[in-house]
Design a protein around this motif. Structure first.
Motif, PDB file in Angstrom:
ATOM      1  N   ARG A 166      -1.934   0.090   7.330  1.00 16.70           N
ATOM      2  CA  ARG A 166      -0.793   0.236   8.239  1.00 16.70           C
ATOM      3  C   ARG A 166      -1.021  -0.603   9.491  1.00 16.70           C
ATOM      4  O   ARG A 166      -2.146  -0.748   9.963  1.00 16.70           O
ATOM      5  N   ARG A 167       0.066  -1.108  10.012  1.00 12.53           N
ATOM      6  CA  ARG A 167       0.074  -1.757  11.313  1.00 12.53           C
ATOM      7  C   ARG A 167       1.290  -1.221  12.062  1.00 12.53           C
ATOM      8  O   ARG A 167       2.403  -1.234  11.539  1.00 12.53           O
ATOM      9  N   ALA A 168       1.055  -0.746  13.300  1.00  6.14           N
ATOM     10  CA  ALA A 168       2.124  -0.157  14.119  1.00  6.14           C
ATOM     11  C   ALA A 168       2.832   0.962  13.364  1.00  6.14           C
ATOM     12  O   ALA A 168       4.052   1.124  13.454  1.00  6.14           O
ATOM     13  N   GLY A 169       2.054   1.715  12.566  1.00  8.39           N
ATOM     14  CA  GLY A 169       2.594   2.864  11.857  1.00  8.39           C
ATOM     15  C   GLY A 169       3.330   2.552  10.583  1.00  8.39           C
ATOM     16  O   GLY A 169       3.805   3.473   9.898  1.00  8.39           O
ATOM     17  N   GLN A 170       3.439   1.290  10.203  1.00  4.92           N
ATOM     18  CA  GLN A 170       4.169   0.899   8.990  1.00  4.92           C
ATOM     19  C   GLN A 170       3.201   0.532   7.882  1.00  4.92           C
ATOM     20  O   GLN A 170       2.245  -0.227   8.100  1.00  4.92           O
ATOM     21  N   LEU A 171       3.442   1.065   6.683  1.00  6.75           N
ATOM     22  CA  LEU A 171       2.614   0.747   5.525  1.00  6.75           C
ATOM     23  C   LEU A 171       2.939  -0.657   5.040  1.00  6.75           C
ATOM     24  O   LEU A 171       4.060  -0.924   4.593  1.00  6.75           O
ATOM     25  N   LEU A 172       1.947  -1.553   5.124  1.00 12.12           N
ATOM     26  CA  LEU A 172       2.173  -2.960   4.797  1.00 12.12           C
ATOM     27  C   LEU A 172       1.515  -3.387   3.495  1.00 12.12           C
ATOM     28  O   LEU A 172       1.979  -4.337   2.856  1.00 12.12           O
ATOM     29  N   ALA A 173       0.427  -2.744   3.096  1.00 15.45           N
ATOM     30  CA  ALA A 173      -0.304  -3.162   1.900  1.00 15.45           C
ATOM     31  C   ALA A 173      -0.952  -1.945   1.260  1.00 15.45           C
ATOM     32  O   ALA A 173      -1.228  -0.938   1.933  1.00 15.45           O
ATOM     33  N   ALA A 198       4.298  -9.662   5.451  1.00 14.41           N
ATOM     34  CA  ALA A 198       2.951  -9.455   5.980  1.00 14.41           C
ATOM     35  C   ALA A 198       1.890 -10.166   5.136  1.00 14.41           C
ATOM     36  O   ALA A 198       0.700  -9.938   5.321  1.00 14.41           O
ATOM     37  N   ARG A 199       2.322 -11.049   4.245  1.00 16.06           N
ATOM     38  CA  ARG A 199       1.373 -11.717   3.362  1.00 16.06           C
ATOM     39  C   ARG A 199       0.651 -12.851   4.079  1.00 16.06           C
ATOM     40  O   ARG A 199       1.100 -13.337   5.111  1.00 16.06           O
ATOM     41  N   GLY A 200      -0.480 -13.222   3.495  1.00 12.77           N
ATOM     42  CA  GLY A 200      -1.277 -14.294   4.063  1.00 12.77           C
ATOM     43  C   GLY A 200      -2.242 -13.837   5.140  1.00 12.77           C
ATOM     44  O   GLY A 200      -2.926 -14.660   5.743  1.00 12.77           O
ATOM     45  N   SER A 284       1.319  -9.226  -6.268  1.00 11.46           N
ATOM     46  CA  SER A 284       0.367  -8.215  -6.639  1.00 11.46           C
ATOM     47  C   SER A 284      -0.882  -8.198  -5.779  1.00 11.46           C
ATOM     48  O   SER A 284      -1.557  -7.189  -5.667  1.00 11.46           O
ATOM     49  N   MET A 285      -1.215  -9.328  -5.152  1.00  8.67           N
ATOM     50  CA  MET A 285      -2.397  -9.364  -4.309  1.00  8.67           C
ATOM     51  C   MET A 285      -2.067  -9.592  -2.847  1.00  8.67           C
ATOM     52  O   MET A 285      -2.924  -9.449  -1.988  1.00  8.67           O
ATOM     53  N   GLY A 286      -0.832  -9.927  -2.546  1.00 11.79           N
ATOM     54  CA  GLY A 286      -0.446 -10.114  -1.162  1.00 11.79           C
ATOM     55  C   GLY A 286      -1.195 -11.236  -0.484  1.00 11.79           C
ATOM     56  O   GLY A 286      -1.594 -11.133   0.677  1.00 11.79           O
TER      57      GLY A 286
END
Length: 287
Positions: A166-173, A198-200, A284-286
Motif C-alpha cells: 500500500r501507498r497512501a492507504g491504497q492497495l497497489l500491488a 504504479a508499475r515500474g 502479472s509481475m507489475g
C-alpha cells in the motif's frame, strides 16, 4: 490398456514427492482444500490428474523423460474418459497423444521454476504487509483493474499467504499463492500484479520477495509457472533466485467429431477458468 483410478492420497503422495517441483500443483491438490475437486489415474509410475474445481476442467499430466512412455500409455487409455473440452498442462510430446481424439488451440510453451538460490532472494528488499479476508473487497478491486480475468479463489486469503503493498492507504500491488501446502511442503506463487499506474517501481517484486521469505518457513519448495518467452518476468524471477526445472506445454482441447482426425492439433493455451500462469509481465509481475 486398463486405466486405474487412484483414491489413496498416500499412494499419490509417494509418487509425486519423487519430483516435488515438477508436481507442486498436484501435491497441493492432495490437500483437503482441493482434494474433492480432483480425479486421479495411474499407469506404472505415471499419474494424470483432472481438476474440476472451477469452470472448464484441467488435465495435469507431467513426467520426466524416464516416465514419458508410461505417461503416453496412460493418456492413450484416458482418451475415452476425458471431457469434451478441457485445459491441459502436459509434458512436451504428450499433446500428440491427446491430439488423436482432440483438437488443440495455441497458448505457448511454458517453464516451471523453483526457488533454488536463497542468497539472491535475500538481496532483494521485501515490501508489503499480510492481507486477510477483511481485505477481500479491496483486493478484488485491484484485480479488476490490474489483472482482469485471472483465476482467484477468495478462500486462498484464509491461508495468510497474500502480501499487499500500500501507498497512501491504497492497495497497489499483491503477491499470492495458487498452492500452499505445509502438509506436502510445497507452494506455487500466483495472482501477482500491480496497478497499471504504479508499475515500474518494483512493488510486486518486493511483495514476491516478502512472500517467498514467509513461505520458506512452512514449505521446502516454492515454485511458479511462466511462459517461456516472457523475458521480463524470467529476469525478475531469476533475480529473486528462481531457476527453470521443467518445460511443459498448455492446450485447450476440444473433442473432434472424427476421432481419427489427427492432423488438426494447433498448439497450446492457458487455463483462465482455473489457475492461470504468469502471462504478461506488465500485468502479472507489475514490472
Amino acid at each position: 490398456m486398463v486405466v486405474r483410478s487412484v483414491h489413496d492420497r498416500r499412494e499419490l503422495a509417494e509418487l509425486l514427492r519423487r519430483d516435488p517441483t515438477l508436481h507442486a500443483y498436484a501435491l497441493g491438490d492432495l490437500d483437503d482444500f482441493f482434494w474433492p475437486y480432483t480425479t486421479w489415474f495411474r499407469h506404472g509410475d505415471a499419474l494424470a490428474l483432472v481438476y474440476h474445481g472451477g469452470g472448464v476442467p484441467t488435465l495435469l499430466a507431467l513426467a520426466d523423460r524416464d516416465g514419458a512412455e508410461d505417461l503416453a500409455d496412460l493418456l492413450d487409455g484416458l482418451l475415452p474418459l476425458l471431457p469434451r473440452r478441457f485445459y491441459a498442462h502436459l509434458s512436451p510430446g504428450m499433446d500428440q497423444v491427446v491430439g488423436r481424439q482432440f483438437r488443440g488451440e495455441p497458448g505457448g510453451p511454458h517453464l516451471k521454476m523453483a526457488l533454488t538460490d536463497t542468497a539472491r532472494l535475500d538481496r532483494v528488499e521485501p515490501a508489503g504487509e499480510l492481507l486477510s479476508p477483511a481485505d477481500l473487497a479491496e483486493l478484488e478491486r485491484l484485480y479488476d483493474v490490474a489483472y482482469p480475468g485471472n483465476w482467484f479463489d477468495r478462500r486462498m486469503l484464509e491461508t495468510g499467504q497474500y502480501v499487499g503493498v500500500r501507498r497512501a492507504g491504497q492497495l497497489l500491488a499483491v503477491a499470492g499463492v495458487h498452492v500452499w501446502s505445509p502438509t506436502y511442503r510445497v507452494a506455487a506463487l500466483g495472482n501477482v500484479t500491480t496497478r497499471p499506474d504504479a508499475r515500474g517501481r518494483g512493488l510486486a517484486t518486493g511483495a514476491v520477495a516478502a512472500l517467498c521469505r514467509r513461505l520458506r518457513e512452512t514449505v521446502d519448495h516454492v515454485t511458479l509457472n511462466v511462459k517461456a518467452d516472457n523475458a521480463a518476468a524470467l529476469a525478475v524471477y531469476t533475480r529473486l533466485g528462481f531457476t527453470p526445472v521443467a518445460e511443459y506445454v498448455e492446450f485447450t482441447f476440444t473433442a473432434v467429431t472424427d476421432p481419427v482426425d489427427h492432423g488438426r492439433i494447433r498448439g497450446i493455451s492457458p487455463r483462465p477458468a482455473n489457475r492461470p500462469d504468469d502471462r504478461d509481465p506488465e500485468r502479472s509481475m507489475g514490472l
